[in-house]
Design a protein around this motif. Structure first.
Motif, short mmCIF file in Angstrom:
data_model
loop_
_atom_site.label_atom_id
_atom_site.label_comp_id
_atom_site.label_asym_id
_atom_site.label_seq_id
_atom_site.Cartn_x
_atom_site.Cartn_y
_atom_site.Cartn_z
N ARG A 50 47.30 43.89 35.58
CA ARG A 50 46.52 43.36 34.57
C ARG A 50 44.89 43.10 34.99
N THR A 51 44.75 43.41 36.07
CA THR A 51 43.48 43.46 36.60
C THR A 51 42.81 45.04 36.16
N ASN A 52 43.78 46.06 35.91
CA ASN A 52 43.16 47.24 35.27
C ASN A 52 43.34 47.14 33.71
N GLY A 53 43.36 46.08 33.16
CA GLY A 53 43.65 46.03 31.90
C GLY A 53 45.10 46.47 31.18
N ASP A 54 45.85 46.67 31.99
CA ASP A 54 47.45 47.03 31.62
C ASP A 54 48.35 45.85 31.67
N SER A 55 48.68 45.27 30.53
CA SER A 55 49.45 44.25 30.22
C SER A 55 50.74 44.63 29.66
N LEU A 56 51.11 46.06 29.52
CA LEU A 56 52.16 46.42 28.75
C LEU A 56 53.00 47.54 29.54
N SER A 57 52.63 48.00 30.52
CA SER A 57 53.45 48.85 31.34
C SER A 57 54.83 48.24 31.96
N GLN A 58 55.79 48.90 31.88
CA GLN A 58 57.11 48.11 32.57
C GLN A 58 56.80 48.39 33.91
N ILE A 59 57.15 47.18 34.68
CA ILE A 59 57.06 47.35 36.27
C ILE A 59 58.59 47.88 36.75
N PRO A 60 58.47 49.07 37.54
CA PRO A 60 59.85 49.66 37.98
C PRO A 60 60.48 48.68 39.13
N PRO A 61 61.76 48.87 39.20
CA PRO A 61 62.43 48.02 40.01
C PRO A 61 62.09 48.10 41.43
N VAL A 62 62.08 47.14 42.10
CA VAL A 62 61.74 47.19 43.65
C VAL A 62 62.97 47.53 44.32
N LYS A 63 62.64 48.41 45.45
CA LYS A 63 63.77 49.16 46.18
C LYS A 63 63.77 48.39 47.55
N GLN A 64 64.91 48.32 48.01
CA GLN A 64 65.21 47.79 49.53
C GLN A 64 65.55 48.83 50.39
N ILE A 65 64.79 49.39 51.08
CA ILE A 65 65.19 50.57 51.99
C ILE A 65 66.02 50.24 53.15
N ASP A 66 65.81 49.03 53.60
CA ASP A 66 66.52 48.44 54.95
C ASP A 66 66.32 47.00 54.70
N ALA A 67 66.69 46.52 55.93
CA ALA A 67 66.75 44.97 55.90
C ALA A 67 65.23 44.30 55.89
N ASN A 68 64.40 45.34 56.26
CA ASN A 68 62.98 44.75 56.42
C ASN A 68 61.90 45.60 55.54
N HIS A 76 50.03 54.54 38.26
CA HIS A 76 48.55 54.59 38.30
C HIS A 76 48.17 54.01 39.52
N MET A 77 46.93 54.70 39.83
CA MET A 77 46.37 54.24 40.92
C MET A 77 45.68 52.96 40.78
N PHE A 78 46.08 51.66 41.59
CA PHE A 78 45.57 50.44 41.26
C PHE A 78 44.22 50.24 42.17
N ASP A 79 43.66 49.03 41.99
CA ASP A 79 42.55 48.72 42.71
C ASP A 79 42.80 48.14 44.19
N TYR A 80 42.85 48.90 45.12
CA TYR A 80 43.32 48.80 46.45
C TYR A 80 42.37 47.74 47.07
N ASP A 81 41.26 47.48 46.59
CA ASP A 81 40.34 46.46 47.29
C ASP A 81 41.03 45.25 47.00
N LYS A 82 41.77 44.99 45.84
CA LYS A 82 42.35 43.60 45.33
C LYS A 82 43.87 43.56 46.19
N LEU A 83 44.58 44.60 46.82
CA LEU A 83 45.90 44.47 46.92
C LEU A 83 46.09 43.61 47.95
N PRO A 84 45.00 43.41 49.15
CA PRO A 84 45.56 42.52 50.27
C PRO A 84 45.48 41.09 49.68
N GLU A 85 44.68 40.50 49.38
CA GLU A 85 44.76 39.21 48.87
C GLU A 85 45.67 38.83 47.88
N THR A 86 45.84 39.66 47.11
CA THR A 86 46.91 39.42 45.83
C THR A 86 48.15 39.57 46.56
#
Length: 293
Positions: A50-68, A76-86
């Motif tokens: 949404r920060t990138n103006g995209d409110s329509l793209s489908q969010i892929p399933p979250v995959k659990q690789i192992d217990a942790n 598409h490349m997201f705004d990395y600067d906003k990732l930590p706080e978000t």
């Protein structure tokens, strides 16, 4: 003698039930943690899109690789600067307090393009690689959590590792002893369990990680119970921030000052129903739990 054999058999069933219950509880905690991480990552991706103006793209399933370890793809490349706080706000929303590391992987090569550790959030320089230019493309957001330390009460189940014969013999003796002294035990007053600590109009059950007052019963996380127990054992005393970190988070190896503020805020909400209790911030020093009559 027959009643003693019946008592032994009932004891055997009790052991089996305890083992099964312990397994179910452990599995339940793991499932709940996985669900909360899944929801947190989906929330994070949604906000970044949404920060990138995209409110329509489908969010892929979250995959659990192992217990942790968990991952989710971003086309598409997201705004990395906003990732930590978000991401951290999302974890806070779902009460996830375990330390973690973040890696941004290239979908095609699997190489790490960006990344940081949980403790970088409070470092003077902040999260590495902020503000740098980045190429457009497909990326995978991967989060790996530090395995949670075993809860202290789990150690009490080690007695289940003794031999079956020894267990049954012990249970038979206990059943016989309890039968012999049943009447006397019924007339003797019972003491409150040592795991229960009363304060104000509330009391804390450290063994079951539960907080009780006249209006509600609340289940605490391991860290919440540990922090509250520290305050309760030091009522009306100022606890320095470093001392709190050492007492509550020292087993993690890495401590973050912000964790104290987050957890104190949670405890304040849980204790709001008890007017006799107040956790006060001592500026530049730490916190103090005050109990008024």
């Amino acid at each position: 003698m027959m009643r003693y054999f019946k008592a032994i058999f009932r004891g055997f069933l009790l052991v089996a039930c305890i083992c099964a219950a312990g397994s179910v509880m452990a599995n339940s905690d793991a499932v709940r943690f996985s669900e909360n991480v899944n929801l947190s990552l989906r929330r994070t991706v949604d906000l970044l899109l949404r920060t990138n103006g995209d409110s329509l793209s489908q969010i892929p399933p979250v995959k659990q690789i192992d217990a942790n370890t968990f991952s989710v793809q971003m086309a598409h490349m997201f705004d990395y600067d906003k990732l930590p706080e978000t991401l951290q706000r999302s974890f806070d929303s779902y009460h996830i307090d375990r330390p973690y590391s973040v890696a941004v992987l290239n979908c095609e090569t699997g190489e790490v393009s960006l990344g940081y550790q949980f403790f970088d959030l409070n470092q003077p320089g902040g999260v590495p690689c902020r503000g740098r230019s980045r190429e457009a493309g497909c990326y995978m957001l991967q989060v790996r959590f530090t395995p949670e330390a075993a809860k202290p009460q789990a150690a009490g189940n080690n007695w289940l590792l003794i031999t079956v014969g020894g267990t049954l013999a012990g249970l038979g003796f206990i059943a016989w002893t309890r039968s012999r002294h049943k009447k006397r035990a019924e007339t003797e007053p019972q003491e409150a369990p040592h795991s229960r600590i009363a304060f104000g109009n509330s009391w804390l059950d450290t063994a079951n990680q539960a907080l009780y007052n006249s209006q509600s019963t609340q289940t605490l996380t391991f860290r919440e119970a540990k922090l509250l127990a520290l305050f309760v054992r030091n009522i009306n005393q100022v606890l320095e921030r470093d001392a709190i970190l050492k007492s509550v988070w020292e087993d993690e190896g890495v401590t973050v000052g912000r964790s104290v503020d987050v957890f104190v805020s949670r405890l304040r909400k849980m204790l709001a129903a008890d007017p006799q209790i107040k956790i006060t911030a001592i500026h530049g020093v730490g916190y103090k739990m005050e109990v008024h009559s």
